[in-house]
Design a protein around this motif. Structure first.
Motif, PDB file in Angstrom:
ATOM      1  N   GLY B  36       0.779  -1.239   0.000  1.00 32.30           N
ATOM      2  CA  GLY B  36       0.000   0.000   0.000  1.00 32.30           C
ATOM      3  C   GLY B  36       0.810   1.289   0.000  1.00 32.30           C
ATOM      4  O   GLY B  36       0.245   2.370   0.243  1.00 32.30           O
ATOM      5  N   ALA B  37       2.107   1.200  -0.241  1.00 35.60           N
ATOM      6  CA  ALA B  37       2.923   2.414  -0.233  1.00 35.60           C
ATOM      7  C   ALA B  37       2.660   3.267  -1.474  1.00 35.60           C
ATOM      8  O   ALA B  37       2.359   2.745  -2.548  1.00 35.60           O
ATOM      9  CB  ALA B  37       4.412   2.047  -0.175  1.00 35.60           C
ATOM     10  N   GLN B  38       2.758   4.595  -1.283  1.00 36.73           N
ATOM     11  CA  GLN B  38       2.659   5.505  -2.435  1.00 36.73           C
ATOM     12  C   GLN B  38       4.026   6.035  -2.849  1.00 36.73           C
ATOM     13  O   GLN B  38       4.212   6.498  -3.959  1.00 36.73           O
ATOM     14  CB  GLN B  38       1.756   6.714  -2.110  1.00 36.73           C
ATOM     15  CG  GLN B  38       0.282   6.410  -2.159  1.00 36.73           C
ATOM     16  CD  GLN B  38      -0.331   6.356  -0.776  1.00 36.73           C
ATOM     17  OE1 GLN B  38       0.234   6.892   0.181  1.00 36.73           O
ATOM     18  NE2 GLN B  38      -1.458   5.702  -0.643  1.00 36.73           N
ATOM     19  N   LEU B  39       4.952   5.973  -1.904  1.00 34.51           N
ATOM     20  CA  LEU B  39       6.271   6.558  -2.137  1.00 34.51           C
ATOM     21  C   LEU B  39       7.314   5.587  -1.566  1.00 34.51           C
ATOM     22  O   LEU B  39       7.142   5.094  -0.455  1.00 34.51           O
ATOM     23  CB  LEU B  39       6.332   7.914  -1.426  1.00 34.51           C
ATOM     24  CG  LEU B  39       7.437   8.904  -1.738  1.00 34.51           C
ATOM     25  CD1 LEU B  39       6.976  10.316  -1.384  1.00 34.51           C
ATOM     26  CD2 LEU B  39       8.691   8.565  -0.960  1.00 34.51           C
ATOM     27  N   VAL B  40       8.354   5.279  -2.347  1.00 34.61           N
ATOM     28  CA  VAL B  40       9.406   4.369  -1.876  1.00 34.61           C
ATOM     29  C   VAL B  40      10.740   5.112  -1.920  1.00 34.61           C
ATOM     30  O   VAL B  40      11.077   5.720  -2.934  1.00 34.61           O
ATOM     31  CB  VAL B  40       9.526   3.108  -2.759  1.00 34.61           C
ATOM     32  CG1 VAL B  40      10.297   2.023  -2.034  1.00 34.61           C
ATOM     33  CG2 VAL B  40       8.159   2.618  -3.194  1.00 34.61           C
ATOM     34  N   VAL B  41      11.485   5.048  -0.823  1.00 29.61           N
ATOM     35  CA  VAL B  41      12.756   5.767  -0.749  1.00 29.61           C
ATOM     36  C   VAL B  41      13.906   4.765  -0.698  1.00 29.61           C
ATOM     37  O   VAL B  41      13.897   3.835   0.122  1.00 29.61           O
ATOM     38  CB  VAL B  41      12.830   6.642   0.517  1.00 29.61           C
ATOM     39  CG1 VAL B  41      13.972   7.640   0.388  1.00 29.61           C
ATOM     40  CG2 VAL B  41      11.531   7.354   0.755  1.00 29.61           C
ATOM     41  N   VAL B 141      11.718  21.142  -3.611  1.00 28.84           N
ATOM     42  CA  VAL B 141      10.541  20.699  -2.860  1.00 28.84           C
ATOM     43  C   VAL B 141       9.629  19.960  -3.833  1.00 28.84           C
ATOM     44  O   VAL B 141       9.315  20.460  -4.903  1.00 28.84           O
ATOM     45  CB  VAL B 141       9.788  21.885  -2.233  1.00 28.84           C
ATOM     46  CG1 VAL B 141       8.539  21.385  -1.514  1.00 28.84           C
ATOM     47  CG2 VAL B 141      10.699  22.629  -1.267  1.00 28.84           C
ATOM     48  N   LEU B 142       9.272  18.756  -3.416  1.00 30.12           N
ATOM     49  CA  LEU B 142       8.460  17.887  -4.250  1.00 30.12           C
ATOM     50  C   LEU B 142       7.028  17.952  -3.731  1.00 30.12           C
ATOM     51  O   LEU B 142       6.815  17.851  -2.520  1.00 30.12           O
ATOM     52  CB  LEU B 142       9.018  16.480  -4.053  1.00 30.12           C
ATOM     53  CG  LEU B 142       8.886  15.439  -5.139  1.00 30.12           C
ATOM     54  CD1 LEU B 142       9.658  15.850  -6.373  1.00 30.12           C
ATOM     55  CD2 LEU B 142       9.434  14.126  -4.586  1.00 30.12           C
ATOM     56  N   GLU B 143       6.073  18.133  -4.604  1.00 31.02           N
ATOM     57  CA  GLU B 143       4.679  18.068  -4.152  1.00 31.02           C
ATOM     58  C   GLU B 143       4.106  16.708  -4.466  1.00 31.02           C
ATOM     59  O   GLU B 143       3.997  16.325  -5.641  1.00 31.02           O
ATOM     60  CB  GLU B 143       3.850  19.170  -4.818  1.00 31.02           C
ATOM     61  CG  GLU B 143       4.182  20.537  -4.237  1.00 31.02           C
ATOM     62  CD  GLU B 143       2.933  21.387  -4.056  1.00 31.02           C
ATOM     63  OE1 GLU B 143       3.093  22.562  -3.716  1.00 31.02           O
ATOM     64  OE2 GLU B 143       1.788  20.873  -4.234  1.00 31.02           O
ATOM     65  N   VAL B 144       3.772  15.966  -3.427  1.00 35.08           N
ATOM     66  CA  VAL B 144       3.228  14.623  -3.598  1.00 35.08           C
ATOM     67  C   VAL B 144       1.883  14.573  -2.862  1.00 35.08           C
ATOM     68  O   VAL B 144       1.848  14.755  -1.639  1.00 35.08           O
ATOM     69  CB  VAL B 144       4.185  13.558  -3.031  1.00 35.08           C
ATOM     70  CG1 VAL B 144       3.572  12.170  -3.164  1.00 35.08           C
ATOM     71  CG2 VAL B 144       5.533  13.618  -3.744  1.00 35.08           C
ATOM     72  N   PHE B 145       0.816  14.340  -3.592  1.00 33.65           N
ATOM     73  CA  PHE B 145      -0.525  14.316  -2.988  1.00 33.65           C
ATOM     74  C   PHE B 145      -0.748  15.542  -2.112  1.00 33.65           C
ATOM     75  O   PHE B 145      -1.290  15.454  -1.019  1.00 33.65           O
ATOM     76  CB  PHE B 145      -0.740  13.030  -2.168  1.00 33.65           C
ATOM     77  CG  PHE B 145      -0.544  11.774  -2.980  1.00 33.65           C
ATOM     78  CD1 PHE B 145      -1.340  11.498  -4.094  1.00 33.65           C
ATOM     79  CD2 PHE B 145       0.448  10.878  -2.649  1.00 33.65           C
ATOM     80  CE1 PHE B 145      -1.146  10.347  -4.838  1.00 33.65           C
ATOM     81  CE2 PHE B 145       0.640   9.713  -3.387  1.00 33.65           C
ATOM     82  CZ  PHE B 145      -0.164   9.452  -4.488  1.00 33.65           C
ATOM     83  N   GLY B 146      -0.272  16.663  -2.589  1.00 28.29           N
ATOM     84  CA  GLY B 146      -0.504  17.918  -1.865  1.00 28.29           C
ATOM     85  C   GLY B 146       0.485  18.210  -0.763  1.00 28.29           C
ATOM     86  O   GLY B 146       0.519  19.320  -0.229  1.00 28.29           O
ATOM     87  N   ALA B 147       1.324  17.230  -0.388  1.00 29.92           N
ATOM     88  CA  ALA B 147       2.295  17.459   0.684  1.00 29.92           C
ATOM     89  C   ALA B 147       3.601  17.986   0.092  1.00 29.92           C
ATOM     90  O   ALA B 147       4.053  17.532  -0.958  1.00 29.92           O
ATOM     91  CB  ALA B 147       2.561  16.161   1.446  1.00 29.92           C
TER      92      ALA B 147
END
Lengths: 565, 565
Positions: B36-41, B141-147
């Motif tokens: 269920g992750a949206q972002l993987v680092v 700055v990255l905008e991801v799902f509004g964050a």
């Protein structure tokens, strides 16, 4: 303004030997004063030696260097040399900077008088200065007898902008640079072209004072010079020897008068002499008076032995023939012939008894059995080194090292490898050149490295050729199995060396190499050998770092190209 | 805003293995998406491996890395993972910069989506990044799902000012850093304190994702974590193992929820595990499945053998007892005992026949005869390495290496030295700890390095102690002459190690050491030994540089202090 006599003190310093380097500055300054000089210029980081690498980061060393500069200024004044302007390089510290400085100071009237800090800190190739130094921030113009002298240190003139551009704006009468510029084949012309450009930029003559001598794996070739504002050569010091030359600078003249211009060696002589100087200085600075090496009868060990004889005299060379059951009679004869020509010590130590002793227990085959022979020889050479206090020489050339065609802890043992940066075809060229020089009666005495008393070997010139013709002409072989030839494992050296030059020196990839016209089989063979050898060269064991400051690090070598495009 | 599930992919990369590293990113991204992750680092320089050193300067490598990033973005999309934001490190190039960049890119919807370039390029200790990279110039700055997610790479958070200060001004919801931070004892706490400071600075939670695994002589310990804006720990991944953990970030919450927090190992376990992981990864990345080493019965070789058994199983360890006329029966018994406990292969190869064969020809005495014994053993260990394709292990510890108390091409041979950065007193501590762990039934299975399937050794835990108590308790001896003890040549290790720590780790000078209360005789003895050993450690022959790009260089080690204050 009056004319200013500038002494170009092209000296050989030793890293870490603060007292010895300071003593040399005192001696040369005294000589220069007697010859009427008002200003004496020494190389980059004169007092500390160059390159000092992480030694710069030890606070105790920096303090000792600072004390040495002050002591030296006092000693100069005590010897009635206080009126001289003595320009030396050293390591500097100031409270504004996190790291030390690469600094030029002027010793005058008993004091450390002025300081210029190097702006551009090279951080490529053999240089790591940005790691250890903080860059300088302001240009410095020195007024000496009314003349405005702009200062720069080495890399400062290799980059556009920075201090030289500032000096051009301010206006100066003379640009003076101190350098620790390592030898590279053909670099003399690059330096002259660069100096002409900078002299034009500041519209003034330029003094280029370079260090000379070997320091670890670097050789500094000297060849200091002066160019006029129009780029014409006014003075050139000899290469590969300490030297004290003079340039009479007339601040009022449009053109300066030409002084002495040392002739340039031809290409093979230049490279050969660089190798001999590197070896000689490594011996001197590490207190070795002799060397030992295996003499196989092949060209590599023959050339290394000749270089060693040129560096320390044949009487300082211990040549060890270590024949096995696979050694040809020709090889043994050639080794003995060479030793005789060089006046070297010559011992024969057959390896078969040791080989049999190992094999009775281990029963090795193939490559393992071949390596065993090379390693027994390594043990014997190191036994000579330990028992007699000799420097063990490794005889590998760049072609075989690049391809991993050598045995770790076998023929690769030793503290110094005089020909490790020479491709095999170059080894042959230098051997032929050395023979021609000997036949022409040039011999050791004609080499520039004996240009001053410190390098005088005192032994008679060898008569005729130095290196047996058979060693040069025969097909290369490691003689580790019956009938073995290098060409069984490697492409012919004429081809191999051209591929290696493109792959290693020019950092080209597979597509580039194919575009040059090399065939795919050769390219893939060489790339695979070189990439594998990258790991073999790491002979000092790696190990994990656990504490904040571990021992020195291994650096990834620049030849890995394991990916394929 | 909705909650964002962030996957912390703490992986072990391999320098130069672009395809293998990309494959691992694909695998972990797929697992993360399923959870269920949206972002993987991923860690710093994921695709290239880290540190790549001068490999960055090869244009062919940079092009291959660029192609790999594009291919990977496409592969992710092909596997229905295009909606993920996958953050990986790689080497970047742009036309404005002379050198490449240390870059973070986001792979999203089949494209390489955004790039942030590291600003602060560390150039001290084990780092040489300023040498190979151009610094980045602007914060991202990255905008991801509004964050709003601010980006930083490793050293960027260790320096005040720069990108983090910019991000604090701009305002962000989360600070995300990718790291290649090498292991040092006790560094975990330093990192946590630093992260708390930066989180406070940007007034947002911070994700710290670190690389794990051994790469050459560096070990990366993982231990990735998340702290909240107030510095409290929200998540910690385990040390010394690959891991995929999750942090559910709520951009609207004042405080984030705590996720899983892995326990910390105690000090001896931590260091021991770092050593085993370094060895294991060196073997894996260089395709070794087994090791060989000399077993003397002493503590150093015993500890190294235990580490090797933990790294690859006892069946991958070849222990070779090589007794001489000076070896005690106790030593031989202890070596056999150890091998039995570890389930290692065990061979006895007496060296006397070879020693006699050499001595009949060479007749060596003193140190030369002692070194001969060590070198015969070196030849035997290398014969095993060649014949069976094993990695030869050097068993020297930091105390003896620092003092030059070893034989070049003898006991110092090998491709990897697992305990070269452990002082002798620490060697004893770790041996005792390993025995306690074995007695407690913890054994290999309990070590964190078997935390995932790749590191599973599958062999049963050893029962009782692993390392014979006699090896730990007896007085250290090289056994190269009758009755020899280390304490004949060196101060007692308890004292020696304290002096070494001050002289090497703290870079103190003679005056500092005396001020600590060490007596002058000990201080002068240790300084002389260490300074001399600096040269002995240079086992790969130096040689002159003649061409523009020669082979790798030797770096001056940071312990020379030959001057006296």
């Amino acid at each position: 303004m009056t004319q200013i006599r500038i002494a170009l003190a092209q000296i050989d310093t030793c890293v870490g030997d603060l007292a010895g380097n300071a003593r040399k500055v005192l001696d040369y300054s005294s000589q220069a004063a007697k010859a009427g000089a008002q200003l004496v210029v020494f190389p980059e980081m004169t007092l500390t030696g160059y390159p000092i690498e992480d030694l710069a980061l030890r606070a105790t060393f920096r303090k000792a260097a600072w004390d040495t500069a002050n002591q030296l200024a006092g000693d100069l004044a005590d010897q009635q040399l206080g009126g001289l302007y003595v320009m030396v390089g050293t390591v500097g510290t100031d409270h504004a900077a996190a790291k030390p400085r690469n600094r030029l100071v002027v010793l005058h009237e008993g004091r450390v008088w002025a300081g210029y800090d190097k702006h551009f800190l090279p951080n490529y190739g053999v240089f790591d200065e940005f790691r250890i130094f903080t860059p300088g921030e302001r240009p410095v113009v020195l007024e000496v007898f009314g003349a405005r002298i702009g200062l720069a240190i080495c890399e400062d003139i290799w980059q556009d902008g920075g201090p030289v551009a500032d000096l051009a704006q301010q206006g100066i009468d003379l640009l003076l640079t101190i350098n620790g510029s390592p030898y590279e084949e053909g670099k003399t012309h690059t330096r002259l072209d660069l100096a002409a450009k900078r002299a034009a930029e500041v519209q003034a003559p330029m003094v280029y004072l370079n260090q000379v001598g070997g320091q670890d794996d670097l050789v500094f070739d000297g060849g200091s010079f002066v160019v006029d504002a129009d780029g014409s050569l006014l003075e050139r010091s000899p290469m590969f020897t300490e030297d004290l030359s003079y340039f009479d600078f007339d601040p009022d003249a449009n053109h300066q008068r030409t002084s002495s211009i040392a002739p340039m060696p031809q290409a093979d002589e230049e490279v050969y002499t660089a190798c001999v100087l590197g070896l000689k200085d490594y011996m001197d600075k590490n207190h070795f008076t002799g060397v030992c090496l295996g003499l196989s009868g092949g060209i590599d060990s023959a050339l290394v032995a000749a270089m060693a004889a040129d560096a320390c005299g044949g009487e300082g060379v211990w040549g060890i023939s270590m024949p096995s059951m696979y050694s040809s009679d020709g090889s043994k004869d050639d080794a003995a012939d060479l030793a005789g020509r060089l006046g070297a010590h010559y011992d024969v130590q057959p390896i078969e008894p040791m080989f049999q002793a190992f094999q009775r227990q281990l029963g090795l085959e193939g490559i393992a059995a071949e390596n065993l022979q090379a390693r027994i020889r390594g043990v014997i050479v190191m036994a000579y080194s330990n028992a007699k206090g000799l420097l063990a020489l490794a005889t590998g050339n760049k072609s075989e090292l690049a391809c991993g065609y050598s045995t770790i802890y076998g023929d690769a043992i030793g503290g110094y490898a005089p020909i490790k940066d020479l491709l095999k075809t170059r080894v042959w060229d230098l051997a032929r050149w050395r023979n021609q020089a000997a036949q022409a009666g040039v011999g050791i005495g004609g080499l520039r490295i004996v240009g001053n008393e410190r390098r005088e070997s005192g032994r008679p010139l060898p008569q005729g050729i130095m290196i047996p013709v058979a060693s040069i002409e025969k097909a290369p072989s490691a003689e580790l199995r019956p009938g073995q030839k290098d060409s069984d494992s490697l492409p012919e050296y004429e081809l191999l060396d051209r591929v290696l030059a493109a792959y290693i020196e020019c950092a080209e990839g597979r597509a580039d190499l194919l575009a040059r016209g090399f065939d795919a089989v050769t390219v893939d063979t060489v790339m695979r050998l070189v990439d594998r050898a990258e790991w073999k060269r790491r002979q000092y064991p790696l190990g994990p770092k656990v504490t904040a400051l571990a021992f020195g690090r291994d650096r990834r070598l620049p030849v890995t190209d394991a990916f394929r495009e």
